[in-house]
Design an enzyme around this catalytic site. Structure first.
Site, PDB file in Angstrom:
ATOM      1  N   CYS A   1       0.882  -1.181   0.029  1.00  0.00           N
ATOM      2  CA  CYS A   1       0.042  -0.101   0.307  1.00  0.00           C
ATOM      3  C   CYS A   1       0.801   1.205   0.006  1.00  0.00           C
ATOM      4  O   CYS A   1       0.459   2.246  -0.855  1.00  0.00           O
ATOM      5  CB  CYS A   1      -0.860   0.026   1.212  1.00  0.00           C
ATOM      6  SG  CYS A   1      -2.315   1.121   1.194  1.00  0.00           S
TER       7      CYS A   1
ATOM      8  N   CYS B   1      -5.127  -2.282   5.419  1.00  0.00           N
ATOM      9  CA  CYS B   1      -4.852  -0.957   4.796  1.00  0.00           C
ATOM     10  C   CYS B   1      -5.966  -0.396   3.927  1.00  0.00           C
ATOM     11  O   CYS B   1      -6.076  -1.060   2.960  1.00  0.00           O
ATOM     12  CB  CYS B   1      -3.220  -1.052   3.915  1.00  0.00           C
ATOM     13  SG  CYS B   1      -2.741   0.665   3.384  1.00  0.00           S
TER      14      CYS B   1
END
Length: 356
Positions: free
Chosen positions: A102, A199
């Site tokens: 991420c 995330c």
């Protein structure tokens, strides 16, 4: 150039860390723009989805700090670059770390590209990490001062280009100081709990969430000797070293996940935290990424094989055909394929790779 002529785009998540980041930079009189990233759209109305609350908090913080804020959607990039990999790894029986990808693909690629297109010289985030310039003139990634919050582990896949365009104003602060600064600045989220979970997706019942995208494939739980002691719900739901959720009765020490036989769909379990199958002296890693864009020379370093782990003395034995071999001075517990091994030279994060 003065700070007032330097445009910085700060990622505002609605949390206290990014909010204090914006407040500190505003005090330094940078030309500041806030951006709230929406990267997940599948279930915006789900009870576990906090996007609406987070965006409201980010907008409120921008108003108090006195900066403009834009809401930018990177959901397509997230799905293609992060979530597809996340699902593929679980389907293959590994345990990925979506926060690492991420950062590399969304926060410091899609977001960075957007910020530069807006005339920014750098982006700023609320990560607990630091940067400096090394003897070779390259930007180095350093641990955050607060050892309990240091996030350099999650940033190891950043390239030299990415890290040289990043600012981490919280790197020299402890979390308690950040909370205090937030309260002093009158930020409405000064006591907001830290985000957890996947995330940009958040905290939610993991098995139920994963089952939306991947089919269950139950199978046997076996001891290393082949004795059947239970049934697993699907290899994707388990990770090495896992103790909870095995539901194996009987006397003796607790049971732990020690391995997976992917082709046979078998979960290998053992009794005892220090069972030999849970300990490893070495590992191999691929998908290598180095902050300096060049690999460190073989030699003595320290490493982490998971975020909440003390540094372990190790030797980078060598790198061949894109695979790094790392040997540890002391055996490491539950070294997990799909997770990352990250190398350090003192406070400097060198980079690392994905454990195979």
């Amino acid at each position: 150039m003065t700070n007032t002529s330097t445009r910085i785009v700060v990622g505002l998540s609605g949390g206290v860390d990014s909010s204090v980041t914006a407040s500190l930079l505003k005090q330094q009189e940078y030309d500041l723009l806030g951006v709230f990233m929406q990267n997940w759209e599948d279930d915006n109305d789900d009870e576990f989805c906090s996007i609406k609350e987070d965006s409201r908090d980010a907008i409120a913080v921008a108003d108090i700090v006195g900066i403009d804020i834009e809401l930018v959607n990177f959901a397509s990039e997230y799905k293609d670059r992060v979530f597809a990999y996340f699902l593929a790894e679980y389907q293959a029986g590994r345990t990925p770390n979506p926060d690492v990808l991420c950062n590399a693909e969304i926060k410091f690629k899609a977001f960075l590209d957007y910020a530069l297109s807006m005339g920014a010289s750098k982006i700023a985030t609320g990560h607990y990490a630091r940067t400096d310039i090394g003897p070779d003139g390259k930007t180095r990634l350093l641990r955050g001062i607060d050892e309990s919050k240091d996030q350099s582990y999650f940033l190891y896949r950043l390239s030299q280009y990415q890290v040289s365009h990043a600012m981490f104003p919280l790197g020299g602060l402890k979390k308690t100081e950040v909370r205090r600064l937030a309260e002093e600045a009158g930020l409405p989220n000064h006591a907001k709990k830290d985000s957890t979970g996947i995330c940009f997706i958040g905290e939610r019942p993991f098995r139920e969430f994963l089952n939306r995208y991947l089919p269950k494939e139950p199978g046997p739980m076996l001891t290393p000797e082949g004795k059947r002691v239970g049934e697993h719900m699907g290899l994707m739901y388990y990770t090495l070293g896992q103790r909870q959720g095995l539901n194996i009765g009987g006397p003796g020490e607790p049971w732990y996940v020690a391995g997976k036989e992917i082709e046979k769909n078998e979960l290998i379990v053992v009794q005892g935290h220090d069972h030999p199958l849970l300990l490893k002296n070495s590992l191999e890693a691929d998908q290598l990424s180095w902050i300096a864009d060049t690999a460190p020379v073989p030699g003595r370093y320290t490493a982490k094989t998971r975020y909440r782990q003390a540094d372990a003395a190790c030797e980078l034995v060598g790198i061949e055909n894109g695979i790094a071999r790392v040997h540890f001075t002391e055996p490491q517990w539950a070294v997990t394929p799909g997770q990352s091994v990250v190398l350090y030279d003192g406070p400097v994060c060198l980079g690392g790779g994905v454990i195979i």
